[in-house]
Design a protein around this motif. Structure first.
Motif, PDB file in Angstrom:
ATOM      1  N   UNK A 183      14.631  11.188 -15.160  1.00 39.30           N
ATOM      2  CA  UNK A 183      14.788   9.460 -14.744  1.00 39.30           C
ATOM      3  C   UNK A 183      15.174   8.663 -14.080  1.00 39.30           C
ATOM      4  N   UNK A 184      16.490   9.280 -13.073  1.00 33.28           N
ATOM      5  CA  UNK A 184      16.556   8.755 -12.245  1.00 33.28           C
ATOM      6  C   UNK A 184      15.056   7.929 -10.951  1.00 33.28           C
ATOM      7  N   UNK A 185      14.472   9.140 -10.919  1.00 34.81           N
ATOM      8  CA  UNK A 185      13.149   9.444 -10.291  1.00 34.81           C
ATOM      9  C   UNK A 185      12.851   7.958 -10.776  1.00 34.81           C
ATOM     10  N   UNK A 186      12.081   7.504 -12.417  1.00 35.64           N
ATOM     11  CA  UNK A 186      11.313   6.589 -12.524  1.00 35.64           C
ATOM     12  C   UNK A 186      11.869   5.364 -12.652  1.00 35.64           C
ATOM     13  N   UNK A 187      13.820   5.424 -12.390  1.00 34.46           N
ATOM     14  CA  UNK A 187      14.189   4.033 -12.343  1.00 34.46           C
ATOM     15  C   UNK A 187      13.962   3.702 -11.000  1.00 34.46           C
ATOM     16  N   UNK A 188      14.404   5.016 -10.062  1.00 33.89           N
ATOM     17  CA  UNK A 188      13.413   4.945  -8.106  1.00 33.89           C
ATOM     18  C   UNK A 188      12.440   4.172  -7.959  1.00 33.89           C
ATOM     19  N   UNK A 230       4.190   8.063  -6.061  1.00 33.68           N
ATOM     20  CA  UNK A 230       4.552   9.328  -6.379  1.00 33.68           C
ATOM     21  C   UNK A 230       6.094   9.169  -7.067  1.00 33.68           C
ATOM     22  N   UNK A 231       6.859   8.917  -7.337  1.00 39.28           N
ATOM     23  CA  UNK A 231       8.403   8.946  -8.034  1.00 39.28           C
ATOM     24  C   UNK A 231       7.972   9.051  -8.960  1.00 39.28           C
ATOM     25  N   UNK A 232       6.995   7.811 -10.194  1.00 40.20           N
ATOM     26  CA  UNK A 232       6.465   8.145 -11.538  1.00 40.20           C
ATOM     27  C   UNK A 232       5.826   9.550 -11.671  1.00 40.20           C
ATOM     28  N   UNK A 233       5.293   9.740 -10.568  1.00 38.55           N
ATOM     29  CA  UNK A 233       4.366  11.460 -10.850  1.00 38.55           C
ATOM     30  C   UNK A 233       5.873  12.546 -11.466  1.00 38.55           C
ATOM     31  N   UNK A 257       0.875  -1.084  -0.224  1.00 36.25           N
ATOM     32  CA  UNK A 257      -0.298   0.252   0.082  1.00 36.25           C
ATOM     33  C   UNK A 257       0.736   1.365  -0.184  1.00 36.25           C
ATOM     34  N   UNK A 258       1.946   1.120   1.019  1.00 35.16           N
ATOM     35  CA  UNK A 258       2.666   2.532   1.169  1.00 35.16           C
ATOM     36  C   UNK A 258       3.942   2.677  -0.085  1.00 35.16           C
ATOM     37  N   UNK A 259       4.244   1.394  -0.731  1.00 36.31           N
ATOM     38  CA  UNK A 259       4.920   1.313  -2.129  1.00 36.31           C
ATOM     39  C   UNK A 259       4.264   1.888  -2.869  1.00 36.31           C
ATOM     40  N   UNK A 260       2.415   0.947  -3.345  1.00 35.47           N
ATOM     41  CA  UNK A 260       1.921   1.624  -4.170  1.00 35.47           C
ATOM     42  C   UNK A 260       2.146   3.711  -4.712  1.00 35.47           C
ATOM     43  N   UNK A 261       2.147   3.821  -3.421  1.00 38.00           N
ATOM     44  CA  UNK A 261       2.162   5.788  -3.011  1.00 38.00           C
ATOM     45  C   UNK A 261       3.796   5.958  -3.261  1.00 38.00           C
ATOM     46  N   UNK A 262       4.487   5.541  -2.613  1.00 35.40           N
ATOM     47  CA  UNK A 262       6.088   5.573  -3.439  1.00 35.40           C
ATOM     48  C   UNK A 262       5.821   5.689  -4.533  1.00 35.40           C
ATOM     49  N   UNK A 263       5.628   4.955  -5.531  1.00 31.71           N
ATOM     50  CA  UNK A 263       5.841   4.350  -6.720  1.00 31.71           C
ATOM     51  C   UNK A 263       5.255   5.107  -7.751  1.00 31.71           C
TER      52      UNK A 263
END
Lengths: 118, 175
Positions: free
Chosen positions: A46-51, A9-12, A1-7
């Protein structure tokens, strides 16, 4: 759940900075200022999308202990590091080549390199 | 001999990273470990003269290597974030004052100059254009020159960064 939100956020964040990099490429006046937009913003984005991919892989590994998610995370980490290095080196090579072949920074308050080069 | 061993360790670590997740010994399978060791010996034998060209093994110290991720995730990340928000604002408003300035670094080794030039390219609204090979000065294209800086002959590298002292960190890592 938290991981989904983090993913998400990083993609955004990554998509936002990549998009702004493209806008800067179209908006700025000469080759050097354009390179500011493309090098910095696209590396950061791109580093954030990789993250996002790394977080997704880590969370999935904790959920299923399937080693393929470790492979995914580690390979994306290597790709992000390689991207950051090659982007900086490539932009340095392009800027140096542009200045050597006579392209001057057109709106510029000062150009110290021109005084040194013949 | 030391050069061979250092190159072997580096190549083997990269091979292990690339094949992580292949088996049950740690994360690796026995065949990958053996193939990696064999390939690393061959590659290290061929390329040992390129990696350790300066015959200086300061960077083989694990403490210095440990400083690199700390540097990348600490002060460097802060500066990168600040620089990107700054350039994002300039993309939207179009308020720029570009120019090429000369920056003195006081770093002596090639590796130090290399890390500083790359850090400058990725951080504060600046791109490294050229390097003076004799004095180790950098020529930097800055997107927003502070008023007054265009009069100075050289600008110290410390003044480019506003939050963290990046040149001092690089000196700690590479010299």
């Amino acid at each position: 759940m938290i991981a989904d939100i983090l993913v998400l956020a990083c993609l955004a964040v990554g998509t936002f900075f990549n998009a702004l990099g493209i806008v800067g490429l179209l908006r700025f006046p000469d080759v050097y200022t354009r390179m500011h937009a493309t090098t910095k913003m696209t590396t950061f984005g791109s580093v954030f999308t990789a993250l996002a991919v790394i977080i997704y892989g880590g969370a999935s590994y904790l959920g299923s202990t399937d080693p393929q998610y470790v492979i995914l995370s580690v390979h994306t980490l290597i790709a992000a590091v390689a991207l950051a290095f090659t982007n900086a080196l490539g932009s340095h090579a392009i800027a140096r080549g542009a200045h050597r072949s006579g392209i001057k920074p057109t709106p510029a308050v000062v150009d110290r390199l021109e005084e040194v080069q013949p | 001999m030391i050069a061979f061993f250092v190159t072997f360790l580096l190549v083997f670590c990269i091979y292990l990273l690339l094949t992580a997740g292949s088996g049950t010994i740690g994360f690796w399978s026995a065949s990958e470990l053996i193939a990696g060791a064999g390939l690393s010996i061959v590659v290290a034998g061929i390329t040992r003269k390129f990696l350790c060209r300066s015959n200086n093994y300061r960077m083989a110290n694990p403490l210095r290597l440990l400083l690199i991720p700390i540097y990348l995730l600490g002060p460097f990340l802060v500066e990168v974030t600040k620089a990107n928000v700054d350039v994002a604002g300039r993309v939207i408003t179009g308020r720029i004052r570009p120019g090429i300035i000369r920056v003195s670094s006081d770093l002596k080794t090639d590796l130090g100059i290399f890390i500083l030039a790359n850090s400058i390219t990725l951080t504060p609204g600046t791109i490294t254009v050229d390097i003076d090979e004799k004095t180790h000065d950098l020529f930097i294209h800055n997107i927003n020159i502070a008023p007054g800086d265009e009069q100075k002959a050289t600008v110290p590298a410390r003044e480019l960064f506003s939050i963290a002292n990046i040149p001092a960190w690089i000196r700690r890592i590479a010299e």
